[in-house]
Design a protein around this motif. Sequence first.
Motif, PDB file in Angstrom:
ATOM      1  N   GLY A 148       0.792  -1.219   0.000  1.00  0.00           N
ATOM      2  CA  GLY A 148       0.000   0.000   0.000  1.00  0.00           C
ATOM      3  C   GLY A 148       0.820   1.262   0.000  1.00  0.00           C
ATOM      4  N   GLY A 149       2.148   1.198   0.087  1.00  0.00           N
ATOM      5  CA  GLY A 149       2.977   2.390   0.069  1.00  0.00           C
ATOM      6  C   GLY A 149       3.321   2.797  -1.344  1.00  0.00           C
ATOM      7  N   ARG A 150       3.713   4.054  -1.503  1.00  0.00           N
ATOM      8  CA  ARG A 150       4.145   4.513  -2.812  1.00  0.00           C
ATOM      9  C   ARG A 150       5.592   4.115  -3.055  1.00  0.00           C
ATOM     10  NH1 ARG A 150       0.973   5.667  -6.705  1.00  0.00           N
ATOM     11  NH2 ARG A 150       2.588   6.993  -7.605  1.00  0.00           N
ATOM     12  N   GLN A 151       5.862   3.554  -4.203  1.00  0.00           N
ATOM     13  CA  GLN A 151       7.228   3.219  -4.546  1.00  0.00           C
ATOM     14  C   GLN A 151       7.916   4.452  -5.129  1.00  0.00           C
ATOM     15  OE1 GLN A 151       6.760   0.087  -7.289  1.00  0.00           O
ATOM     16  NE2 GLN A 151       5.700  -1.234  -5.858  1.00  0.00           N
ATOM     17  N   ARG A 152       9.212   4.469  -5.067  1.00  0.00           N
ATOM     18  CA  ARG A 152       9.937   5.598  -5.622  1.00  0.00           C
ATOM     19  C   ARG A 152       9.872   5.569  -7.143  1.00  0.00           C
ATOM     20  NH1 ARG A 152      14.929   4.124  -7.620  1.00  0.00           N
ATOM     21  NH2 ARG A 152      15.613   1.992  -7.151  1.00  0.00           N
ATOM     22  N   GLY A 153      10.027   6.724  -7.755  1.00  0.00           N
ATOM     23  CA  GLY A 153      10.023   6.807  -9.199  1.00  0.00           C
ATOM     24  C   GLY A 153      11.298   6.250  -9.794  1.00  0.00           C
ATOM     25  N   VAL A 154      11.254   5.974 -11.087  1.00  0.00           N
ATOM     26  CA  VAL A 154      12.437   5.502 -11.799  1.00  0.00           C
ATOM     27  C   VAL A 154      13.462   6.633 -11.844  1.00  0.00           C
ATOM     28  CG1 VAL A 154      13.308   4.692 -14.021  1.00  0.00           C
ATOM     29  CG2 VAL A 154      11.073   3.929 -13.194  1.00  0.00           C
ATOM     30  N   THR A 155      14.695   6.324 -11.533  1.00  0.00           N
ATOM     31  CA  THR A 155      15.749   7.324 -11.499  1.00  0.00           C
ATOM     32  C   THR A 155      16.731   7.133 -12.644  1.00  0.00           C
ATOM     33  OG1 THR A 155      17.266   6.011 -10.150  1.00  0.00           O
ATOM     34  CG2 THR A 155      15.594   7.313  -8.978  1.00  0.00           C
ATOM     35  N   ILE A 156      17.602   8.122 -12.807  1.00  0.00           N
ATOM     36  CA  ILE A 156      18.654   8.023 -13.818  1.00  0.00           C
ATOM     37  C   ILE A 156      19.545   6.814 -13.550  1.00  0.00           C
ATOM     38  CG2 ILE A 156      20.790   9.142 -14.580  1.00  0.00           C
ATOM     39  CD1 ILE A 156      19.312  11.793 -14.463  1.00  0.00           C
ATOM     40  N   ILE A 157      19.780   6.520 -12.271  1.00  0.00           N
ATOM     41  CA  ILE A 157      20.603   5.355 -11.925  1.00  0.00           C
ATOM     42  C   ILE A 157      19.941   4.071 -12.392  1.00  0.00           C
ATOM     43  CG2 ILE A 157      21.529   4.009  -9.995  1.00  0.00           C
ATOM     44  CD1 ILE A 157      21.894   6.648  -8.487  1.00  0.00           C
ATOM     45  N   ASP A 158      18.610   3.966 -12.212  1.00  0.00           N
ATOM     46  CA  ASP A 158      17.881   2.777 -12.682  1.00  0.00           C
ATOM     47  C   ASP A 158      18.040   2.606 -14.193  1.00  0.00           C
ATOM     48  OD1 ASP A 158      16.825   2.236 -10.105  1.00  0.00           O
ATOM     49  OD2 ASP A 158      15.232   3.707 -10.435  1.00  0.00           O
ATOM     50  N   ILE A 159      17.892   3.711 -14.924  1.00  0.00           N
ATOM     51  CA  ILE A 159      17.995   3.644 -16.384  1.00  0.00           C
ATOM     52  C   ILE A 159      19.410   3.275 -16.799  1.00  0.00           C
ATOM     53  CG2 ILE A 159      17.769   4.971 -18.519  1.00  0.00           C
ATOM     54  CD1 ILE A 159      15.674   6.700 -17.024  1.00  0.00           C
ATOM     55  N   ARG A 207      21.611   1.550 -15.146  1.00  0.00           N
ATOM     56  CA  ARG A 207      21.857   0.131 -14.842  1.00  0.00           C
ATOM     57  C   ARG A 207      21.198  -0.754 -15.910  1.00  0.00           C
ATOM     58  NH1 ARG A 207      19.653   0.002 -10.087  1.00  0.00           N
ATOM     59  NH2 ARG A 207      21.567   0.625  -9.009  1.00  0.00           N
ATOM     60  N   ALA A 208      19.949  -0.423 -16.265  1.00  0.00           N
ATOM     61  CA  ALA A 208      19.235  -1.248 -17.242  1.00  0.00           C
ATOM     62  C   ALA A 208      19.823  -1.116 -18.645  1.00  0.00           C
ATOM     63  CB  ALA A 208      17.754  -0.864 -17.266  1.00  0.00           C
ATOM     64  N   ALA A 209      20.317   0.076 -18.970  1.00  0.00           N
ATOM     65  CA  ALA A 209      20.858   0.312 -20.312  1.00  0.00           C
ATOM     66  C   ALA A 209      22.309  -0.116 -20.429  1.00  0.00           C
ATOM     67  CB  ALA A 209      20.727   1.783 -20.667  1.00  0.00           C
ATOM     68  N   GLY A 210      22.969  -0.300 -19.286  1.00  0.00           N
ATOM     69  CA  GLY A 210      24.361  -0.713 -19.308  1.00  0.00           C
ATOM     70  C   GLY A 210      25.315   0.391 -19.695  1.00  0.00           C
ATOM     71  N   GLU A 233      14.504   4.465 -25.269  1.00  0.00           N
ATOM     72  CA  GLU A 233      13.652   3.266 -25.254  1.00  0.00           C
ATOM     73  C   GLU A 233      13.666   2.588 -23.893  1.00  0.00           C
ATOM     74  OE1 GLU A 233      15.240   1.033 -28.485  1.00  0.00           O
ATOM     75  OE2 GLU A 233      14.079   2.124 -30.022  1.00  0.00           O
ATOM     76  N   VAL A 234      14.834   2.508 -23.262  1.00  0.00           N
ATOM     77  CA  VAL A 234      14.919   1.908 -21.927  1.00  0.00           C
ATOM     78  C   VAL A 234      14.122   2.730 -20.927  1.00  0.00           C
ATOM     79  CG1 VAL A 234      16.471   1.380 -20.004  1.00  0.00           C
ATOM     80  CG2 VAL A 234      17.115   0.744 -22.340  1.00  0.00           C
ATOM     81  N   ALA A 235      14.246   4.059 -21.003  1.00  0.00           N
ATOM     82  CA  ALA A 235      13.509   4.934 -20.091  1.00  0.00           C
ATOM     83  C   ALA A 235      12.012   4.747 -20.247  1.00  0.00           C
ATOM     84  CB  ALA A 235      13.896   6.392 -20.338  1.00  0.00           C
ATOM     85  N   ALA A 236      11.560   4.627 -21.489  1.00  0.00           N
ATOM     86  CA  ALA A 236      10.125   4.423 -21.736  1.00  0.00           C
ATOM     87  C   ALA A 236       9.668   3.075 -21.184  1.00  0.00           C
ATOM     88  CB  ALA A 236       9.848   4.521 -23.235  1.00  0.00           C
ATOM     89  N   ARG A 237      10.497   2.043 -21.385  1.00  0.00           N
ATOM     90  CA  ARG A 237      10.131   0.703 -20.905  1.00  0.00           C
ATOM     91  C   ARG A 237      10.021   0.651 -19.388  1.00  0.00           C
ATOM     92  NH1 ARG A 237      14.287  -1.974 -22.657  1.00  0.00           N
ATOM     93  NH2 ARG A 237      15.258  -2.469 -20.663  1.00  0.00           N
ATOM     94  N   LEU A 238      10.882   1.385 -18.704  1.00  0.00           N
ATOM     95  CA  LEU A 238      10.872   1.386 -17.239  1.00  0.00           C
ATOM     96  C   LEU A 238       9.795   2.300 -16.661  1.00  0.00           C
ATOM     97  CD1 LEU A 238      14.697   1.470 -16.405  1.00  0.00           C
ATOM     98  CD2 LEU A 238      13.154  -0.505 -16.377  1.00  0.00           C
ATOM     99  N   GLY A 239       9.172   3.104 -17.552  1.00  0.00           N
ATOM    100  CA  GLY A 239       8.148   4.015 -17.063  1.00  0.00           C
ATOM    101  C   GLY A 239       8.719   5.262 -16.429  1.00  0.00           C
ATOM    102  N   TYR A 240       9.842   5.746 -16.929  1.00  0.00           N
ATOM    103  CA  TYR A 240      10.480   6.946 -16.384  1.00  0.00           C
ATOM    104  C   TYR A 240       9.572   8.150 -16.532  1.00  0.00           C
ATOM    105  CZ  TYR A 240      13.677  10.928 -16.086  1.00  0.00           C
ATOM    106  OH  TYR A 240      14.274  12.119 -15.761  1.00  0.00           O
ATOM    107  N   ARG A 241       9.439   8.935 -15.485  1.00  0.00           N
ATOM    108  CA  ARG A 241       8.664  10.172 -15.501  1.00  0.00           C
ATOM    109  C   ARG A 241       9.621  11.334 -15.263  1.00  0.00           C
ATOM    110  NH1 ARG A 241       5.994   6.479 -16.724  1.00  0.00           N
ATOM    111  NH2 ARG A 241       3.908   5.900 -16.017  1.00  0.00           N
ATOM    112  N   ALA A 242       9.710  12.219 -16.249  1.00  0.00           N
ATOM    113  CA  ALA A 242      10.636  13.341 -16.104  1.00  0.00           C
ATOM    114  C   ALA A 242      10.094  14.374 -15.128  1.00  0.00           C
ATOM    115  CB  ALA A 242      10.850  14.003 -17.467  1.00  0.00           C
TER     116      ALA A 242
END
Length: 350
Positions: free
Chosen positions: A11-22, A24-27, A53-62
Amino acid sequence: MAPVNGNDPNGGRQRGVTIIDIARAAGISKTTVSRVLNGEAGVAPATRTHVTEVAARLGYRANTAARSLRTRSSALVGFLVPHLNEVFSQQAERLSLELRHHGVDLVISTSDWDPVAEVEIVERMASRGVDALVLSLTSDRNPDVARLLKTIDPALVLLDREVRGIAADTVLTDQSGGVEGAVAHLVELGHERIGLISMTDVNRPGREVPAAWRRAGERAGLDFGPELNVALPRFDAASGASATGRLLAADVTAVIACVPEAAIAGVLFDLRDRGVSIPGDLSLVGYHEPVLASAKEPRIAAITRDYGEMGVIAGRLAITRLANRDQRPRIETVGTGFVPASSTAPPRRS
């Protein structure tokens, strides 16, 4: 690994996708990701596209407020359409949803099928700082529009239009499947005099639909002369009724109406007033039959396409273009199909 976006199971809010997440996923490094997301130069086109494309897939919100201060971006896309009918409303809704995933909002304006108004609207939207323009022009042969598009700054996406001298990202419709399928269906029923109501050739659909109709006729060994094609400059009920009269005078036994629904309504009203029954006296094929119209009888056979998908593609093209202004223009195509229904039947023999 815990998810990085949305609501967590407790029920808690998760943190948004960050530049670090992107990163890591993009390598790749977070510095490179930051430069891509902020629209900075000096990033290879392939890398820029990959990050987007990676940012879009992860649901990044600017964070659009912060980004606007840094980049002078408005986080707005302008959408110009001739009219807010069901077709363009579907495109606008899906386009808006696609943009919203990236923190970008949509501004819509209509021209009421007026090429002069389109020039003024495009000029105003550009001067007010929209980041991109998605354009479905009444006329893609208007030289004033072509001259203007060469001088403005916003990124461009053309929606089923081709403007001479303008290299832009484009979403096209392949009319062949639907139109040729409709003609083949009517020929199989025994029709030879198959009329067409279309747009004029000032825009791409007005050129592509008649071309597909003629090809299908030639394939069936039929000569579709010019008297069988009525091209409408406007799309109201009166125009549809006028076209109907001209085609009936040409002794057609079937009509394919590839025009907006207001003009098709005029066709139906005129046939009713003349006492012409569908499909007993005349077979009729429409273009993208609305949901409510499908509940009536006879249900109108229709040439169909996924208008919503066109909006999604336009949004994706706009976002990736804003991330990389240097990439080559891209063209994506949406196909059409034919859906038979009870509005067609073999021609009545005299």
